[in-house]
Motif scaffolding. Structure first.
Motif, PDB file in Angstrom:
ATOM      1  N   ARG A  51       7.029   8.034  54.015  1.00 22.22           N
ATOM      2  CA  ARG A  51       6.884   6.718  54.642  1.00 22.22           C
ATOM      3  C   ARG A  51       8.055   5.775  54.374  1.00 22.22           C
ATOM      4  O   ARG A  51       8.073   4.663  54.874  1.00 22.22           O
ATOM      5  N   PHE A  52       9.016   6.208  53.578  1.00 21.63           N
ATOM      6  CA  PHE A  52      10.180   5.357  53.329  1.00 21.63           C
ATOM      7  C   PHE A  52      11.040   5.286  54.591  1.00 21.63           C
ATOM      8  O   PHE A  52      11.258   6.293  55.264  1.00 21.63           O
ATOM      9  N   ASN A  53      11.527   4.092  54.880  1.00 23.92           N
ATOM     10  CA  ASN A  53      12.403   3.891  56.036  1.00 23.92           C
ATOM     11  C   ASN A  53      13.849   3.651  55.629  1.00 23.92           C
ATOM     12  O   ASN A  53      14.739   3.696  56.458  1.00 23.92           O
ATOM     13  N   ASP A  54      14.059   3.370  54.354  1.00 26.87           N
ATOM     14  CA  ASP A  54      15.390   3.055  53.858  1.00 26.87           C
ATOM     15  C   ASP A  54      15.505   3.600  52.435  1.00 26.87           C
ATOM     16  O   ASP A  54      14.609   3.358  51.620  1.00 26.87           O
ATOM     17  N   PRO A  55      16.577   4.324  52.125  1.00 21.99           N
ATOM     18  CA  PRO A  55      16.736   4.861  50.770  1.00 21.99           C
ATOM     19  C   PRO A  55      16.655   3.783  49.684  1.00 21.99           C
ATOM     20  O   PRO A  55      16.264   4.067  48.556  1.00 21.99           O
ATOM     21  N   GLN A  56      16.998   2.537  50.007  1.00 19.88           N
ATOM     22  CA  GLN A  56      16.959   1.453  49.025  1.00 19.88           C
ATOM     23  C   GLN A  56      15.533   1.207  48.519  1.00 19.88           C
ATOM     24  O   GLN A  56      15.332   0.689  47.424  1.00 19.88           O
ATOM     25  N   GLU A  57      14.529   1.608  49.298  1.00 18.77           N
ATOM     26  CA  GLU A  57      13.141   1.437  48.868  1.00 18.77           C
ATOM     27  C   GLU A  57      12.873   2.173  47.556  1.00 18.77           C
ATOM     28  O   GLU A  57      12.032   1.741  46.757  1.00 18.77           O
ATOM     29  N   TRP A  58      13.571   3.276  47.328  1.00 22.16           N
ATOM     30  CA  TRP A  58      13.422   4.028  46.081  1.00 22.16           C
ATOM     31  C   TRP A  58      13.814   3.151  44.899  1.00 22.16           C
ATOM     32  O   TRP A  58      13.091   3.061  43.907  1.00 22.16           O
ATOM     33  N   ASP A  94      14.091  -0.157  44.882  1.00 23.05           N
ATOM     34  CA  ASP A  94      13.200  -1.321  44.845  1.00 23.05           C
ATOM     35  C   ASP A  94      11.857  -0.991  44.204  1.00 23.05           C
ATOM     36  O   ASP A  94      11.237  -1.852  43.576  1.00 23.05           O
ATOM     37  N   ALA A  95      11.399   0.249  44.337  1.00 25.54           N
ATOM     38  CA  ALA A  95      10.113   0.660  43.780  1.00 25.54           C
ATOM     39  C   ALA A  95      10.186   0.911  42.273  1.00 25.54           C
ATOM     40  O   ALA A  95       9.159   1.098  41.621  1.00 25.54           O
ATOM     41  N   GLY A  96      11.385   0.920  41.717  1.00 27.21           N
ATOM     42  CA  GLY A  96      11.533   1.110  40.274  1.00 27.21           C
ATOM     43  C   GLY A  96      11.447   2.555  39.817  1.00 27.21           C
ATOM     44  O   GLY A  96      11.157   2.821  38.647  1.00 27.21           O
ATOM     45  N   PHE A  97      11.720   3.489  40.719  1.00 25.96           N
ATOM     46  CA  PHE A  97      11.589   4.897  40.365  1.00 25.96           C
ATOM     47  C   PHE A  97      12.701   5.398  39.442  1.00 25.96           C
ATOM     48  O   PHE A  97      12.558   6.444  38.823  1.00 25.96           O
ATOM     49  N   ARG A  98      13.781   4.654  39.332  1.00 21.11           N
ATOM     50  CA  ARG A  98      14.873   5.073  38.450  1.00 21.11           C
ATOM     51  C   ARG A  98      14.359   5.278  37.019  1.00 21.11           C
ATOM     52  O   ARG A  98      14.733   6.229  36.336  1.00 21.11           O
ATOM     53  N   ASP A  99      13.454   4.397  36.562  1.00 21.08           N
ATOM     54  CA  ASP A  99      12.902   4.522  35.211  1.00 21.08           C
ATOM     55  C   ASP A  99      12.096   5.803  35.045  1.00 21.08           C
ATOM     56  O   ASP A  99      12.161   6.454  34.008  1.00 21.08           O
ATOM     57  N   ILE A 100      11.315   6.158  36.062  1.00 25.26           N
ATOM     58  CA  ILE A 100      10.532   7.392  35.984  1.00 25.26           C
ATOM     59  C   ILE A 100      11.457   8.595  35.886  1.00 25.26           C
ATOM     60  O   ILE A 100      11.247   9.497  35.072  1.00 25.26           O
ATOM     61  N   PRO A 156      12.594  14.382  50.278  1.00 31.55           N
ATOM     62  CA  PRO A 156      13.684  13.743  49.540  1.00 31.55           C
ATOM     63  C   PRO A 156      14.789  13.204  50.447  1.00 31.55           C
ATOM     64  O   PRO A 156      15.523  12.300  50.049  1.00 31.55           O
ATOM     65  N   ASP A 157      14.881  13.732  51.664  1.00 28.42           N
ATOM     66  CA  ASP A 157      15.906  13.249  52.594  1.00 28.42           C
ATOM     67  C   ASP A 157      15.700  11.783  52.964  1.00 28.42           C
ATOM     68  O   ASP A 157      16.636  11.116  53.402  1.00 28.42           O
ATOM     69  N   LYS A 158      14.509  11.251  52.756  1.00 32.44           N
ATOM     70  CA  LYS A 158      14.223   9.849  53.069  1.00 32.44           C
ATOM     71  C   LYS A 158      14.841   8.893  52.046  1.00 32.44           C
ATOM     72  O   LYS A 158      14.879   7.692  52.269  1.00 32.44           O
ATOM     73  N   VAL A 159      15.290   9.428  50.905  1.00 34.19           N
ATOM     74  CA  VAL A 159      15.908   8.600  49.869  1.00 34.19           C
ATOM     75  C   VAL A 159      17.282   9.163  49.481  1.00 34.19           C
ATOM     76  O   VAL A 159      17.693   9.113  48.321  1.00 34.19           O
ATOM     77  N   THR A 160      17.984   9.660  50.477  1.00 33.55           N
ATOM     78  CA  THR A 160      19.302  10.249  50.265  1.00 33.55           C
ATOM     79  C   THR A 160      20.200   9.301  49.479  1.00 33.55           C
ATOM     80  O   THR A 160      20.271   8.112  49.770  1.00 33.55           O
ATOM     81  N   GLY A 161      20.861   9.866  48.485  1.00 35.89           N
ATOM     82  CA  GLY A 161      21.795   9.094  47.679  1.00 35.89           C
ATOM     83  C   GLY A 161      21.153   8.391  46.493  1.00 35.89           C
ATOM     84  O   GLY A 161      21.860   7.835  45.660  1.00 35.89           O
ATOM     85  N   GLN A 162      19.842   8.395  46.400  1.00 40.92           N
ATOM     86  CA  GLN A 162      19.157   7.699  45.308  1.00 40.92           C
ATOM     87  C   GLN A 162      18.705   8.656  44.207  1.00 40.92           C
ATOM     88  O   GLN A 162      18.689   8.282  43.045  1.00 40.92           O
TER      89      GLN A 162
END
Length: 166
Positions: free
Chosen positions: A86-93, A95-101, A113-119
């Motif tokens: 459901r992501f429309n923009d990789p930046q949503e990843w 913004d959701a704080g998934f980097r910490d996970i 995973p292609d919906k968050v390319t580069g993240q």
């Protein structure tokens, strides 16, 4: 090639055991690729059950992530199931704080995973599923990290009839 869901389950059971025995396997990053209906969520459900997850296993389609844990204390194994459909923009990843996970311990299973390319950090494995018909799946496993290469080599040398890198 998986001829039926029982083959998917057998693969998931073997993979859950392998991940728990491979050095670093409990912290693997695995991307699951394939069209709608290819069997990504079915594979994850079987993998979670084989890993020891109890109770209802929900698809994270709307929640984006479902956290799971097996074991307790030193035997605890966090497992994160992501569905970025459901992501429309990789930046949503971000913004959701998934980097910490992703910086923390635990198995990360990622659908779409292609919906968050580069993240995302590089996956250890990419498991690509293709529906041949209602039951059969073509499966391809590609290792994307040195650790993933070691695991794939171990997998192909110890698992008979397992899908492998093509």
């Amino acid at each position: 090639m998986w001829p039926n869901e029982a083959a998917t389950q057998a693969f998931a059971t073997a993979l859950a055991a392998a991940l728990q025995s491979w050095p670093g396997g409990r912290d693997a990053r695995i991307e699951l690729r394939g069209n709608l209906g290819a069997g990504k969520t079915t594979l994850v459900r079987h993998l979670l059950r084989a890993a020891g997850v109890q109770g209802r296993i929900k698809s994270p389609t709307y929640a984006v992530v479902e956290p799971h844990q097996t074991g307790t204390g030193d035997a605890a194994w966090p497992i994160w199931h992501f569905d970025f459909y459901r992501f429309n923009d990789p930046q949503e990843w971000e913004d959701a704080g998934f980097r910490d996970i992703f910086a923390g311990p635990g198995l990360k299973l990622m659908e779409w995973p292609d919906k968050v390319t580069g993240q995302l950090p590089p996956p250890d494995w990419v498991i690509a599923l293709e529906a041949i018909d209602e039951n059969q799946r073509r499966v391809d496993i590609q290792a994307q990290t040195p650790q993933g290469q070691d695991w794939l080599q171990s997998w192909t040398s110890t698992t008979t009839g397992a899908p492998h890198a093509c």
